[in-house]
Enzyme design. Structure first.
Site, PDB file in Angstrom:
ATOM      1  N   ALA B  13      45.020  96.446  56.296  1.00 50.73           N
ATOM      2  CA  ALA B  13      46.121  96.440  57.275  1.00 50.73           C
ATOM      3  C   ALA B  13      45.574  96.751  58.671  1.00 50.73           C
ATOM      4  CB  ALA B  13      47.189  97.451  56.868  1.00 50.73           C
ATOM      5  N   ARG B  15      42.479  96.117  59.715  1.00 51.13           N
ATOM      6  CA  ARG B  15      41.738  94.932  60.181  1.00 51.13           C
ATOM      7  C   ARG B  15      42.689  93.858  60.678  1.00 51.13           C
ATOM      8  NH1 ARG B  15      37.649  91.839  56.486  1.00 51.13           N
ATOM      9  NH2 ARG B  15      37.846  90.349  58.205  1.00 51.13           N
ATOM     10  N   LYS B  94      45.238  88.836  49.321  1.00 49.33           N
ATOM     11  CA  LYS B  94      44.635  88.427  48.064  1.00 49.33           C
ATOM     12  C   LYS B  94      44.193  89.654  47.281  1.00 49.33           C
ATOM     13  CE  LYS B  94      40.430  88.765  48.246  1.00 49.33           C
ATOM     14  NZ  LYS B  94      40.282  90.116  48.784  1.00 49.33           N
ATOM     15  N   ASP B 175      39.167  91.784  43.055  1.00 48.73           N
ATOM     16  CA  ASP B 175      38.863  92.284  44.387  1.00 48.73           C
ATOM     17  C   ASP B 175      37.831  91.421  45.109  1.00 48.73           C
ATOM     18  OD1 ASP B 175      39.856  94.758  45.831  1.00 48.73           O
ATOM     19  OD2 ASP B 175      37.742  94.714  46.384  1.00 48.73           O
TER      20      ASP B 175
END
Lengths: 325, 325
Positions: B13, B15, B94, B175
């Site tokens: 968030a 970034r 993602k 991830d």
């Protein structure tokens, strides 16, 4: 002096014959081919005393101690069994056999005859692979977690070439995939789970293959091979405390780059002349010591490798003519 | 101007919020967290007008056009459905969802509400990925045969960290493995066969994974991911007429090395500022044009990627709490 016979006159037989000139206490005294002319031409070219016009004639040659079997893959079992039955020691080119069934028969025959038998997995005897064994065993890398290795090149489709000929045991897996699979086995041992996918071409052989190897230790191996695709042909070994980068070609590197928290260093491990010399020296050493197999490349490792390739072929759907499918 | 709300205050968030300063015609007008203090601190730090003490309050904010969902993986579906139900457009971080079932519900909801929805697969909008698309489509490489890509780093085992927490959708696959899987999908399309093996750690998440992807075209994809192992984090794309080497990190390269018979050349494709900017521009462009999904990253690609990851998790034995096993 150990007296060698060479069965087969192809490219690898030539390399072997040249490599023999670098080795003490051994000499090639005979060569055999299915055709008299081929055998004679090879013998003349390399100054070999006797040329046999059949593989059987070489088996009957009383002045040969050990035979290097360099025939097509599909003949390795037949020819090895022939020489063992005649009391010869045998160094059999890789892949040792088309499958685990053949390989077990060969090992059983060698134990029966009490003669020496080894798969010509020459990588394992190279200074770089000795250095890898030291890194594996010394704890420098910590527990190994991941090994990736690839071997593949882009040949044009040549249906008549042995690489594409299922009757000769063609395909990427047995020809070049065996090297990255061998590296994984050398470092991680026998996998407890194997997953594979591949592309089988119009001649019925695997043109490219991907393999994932899972080990009880929690380490993974990732292998790719190809005969119609240029792969990296290198390897990377990841331990909990360090990484080794093995440059192309991963089956015969002359240096290793080892990276740990204390920095990166290059281990130079080149050699003079053809790298096949080291396995020849091992065979002669074992025979001289009256041993029937090598500690460095024992037959159980050969059998395990054959079983891994059988499992992979079952998953990708490659069966050689005459094999039970 | 497009008015953004941000749901979540974690690293991504931050970034995203920084990247927004590089984008014209859009601004973050609200942020939401589960805790009032966290939301207010984030709002103050980044000069955001309104801080909401719940995700629901952000949904009810009439001055927000589009929400960037940056909550933990396990909340993506719930939060996306919430904002869609309130008529907001959504850019969802993602992995889009924990699994294909969740992803389908999200897509169905967006079609119901007629609002925009996209997975924040930012790589696809980078200049380097645009260059890859050109290479793929131009025929420069010939038919693609093999793509390999890896993403993995060696984190210490931290059972309380989201990466290792199954309740938050932890593990390497969702991830970081999503990036190499996405590259394969981007270049090779939907696989028709998937094989995978992996190591599941003590917290129940995948710590390392190997995947082989087979495609009807005869192309293979080889993917590895890890959260406890340093992988190469690069990629290699092999076509019949050329090879592209994608340097680390493969999800955001600033150059590509293209090798063909006519030699090797480097395509420089760097950019200024945070690469997240490009996906933000795409979202604003689509919303401005009244579109409900992106041509560049359509929802069918998101669903296909979720399905691939479901298949992989089934094979390696990772199930998240609440999922049907």
């Amino acid at each position: 002096v150990i007296r060698w016979g060479v069965a087969g006159t192809g490219g690898i037989a030539e390399r072997f014959t040249n490599a023999m000139t670098l080795v003490d206490d051994g000499a090639i005294v005979a060569v055999a081919s299915r055709r008299d002319e081929t055998a004679r031409r090879f013998a003349e070219r390399f100054g070999i005393t006797r040329a046999h016009a059949s593989y059987e004639a070489l088996a009957a040659d009383p002045d040969v101690d050990v035979v290097y079997v360099a025939t097509p893959h599909s003949r390795h079992a037949t020819d090895t069994l022939l020489y063992l039955a005649h009391g010869k020691h045998v160094l059999c080119e890789k892949p040792f056999a088309l499958n685990g069934t053949e390989a077990r028969a060969m090992v059983a025959a060698a134990r029966e005859s009490g003669t020496f038998l080894m798969e010509a997995m020459w990588s394992r005897f190279l200074p770089s692979y000795r250095a890898l064994a030291d890194l594996r065993d010394s704890g420098t890398l910590g527990d190994l977690r991941f090994v990736e290795a690839s071997f593949g090149f882009a040949a044009p489709l040549m249906p008549e070439h042995r690489l594409f000929d299922a009757t000769l045991g063609g395909g990427s897996l047995l020809d070049v995939g065996i090297y990255p699979l061998h590296l994984c086995a050398f470092l991680l041992g026998v996998p407890d789970r194997i997953v594979a996918t591949g592309v089988v071409g119009e001649t019925g052989v695997d043109e490219q293959v991907i393999v994932g190897l899972h080990h009880e230790s929690g380490a993974l191996g990732m292998v790719s091979s190809a005969i119609r695709t240029n792969l990296r042909c290198d390897a990377r070994i990841v331990g909990e405390r360090g990484v080794v980068d093995v440059p192309a070609f991963m089956h015969c590197p002359d240096r290793l780059v080892v990276s740990t928290v204390s920095g990166s260093r290059t281990i130079e491990c080149g050699w003079e002349g053809d790298g096949l010399r080291f396995q020849i020296e091992e065979v002669q050493h074992c025979i001289g010591a009256g041993r029937t197999e090598s500690d460095v490349m024992p037959l159980r490792d050969t059998l395990a490798l054959a079983d891994v390739m059988d499992t992979i072929r079952r998953q990708i759907g490659v069966t050689y003519p005459g094999e039970h499918s």
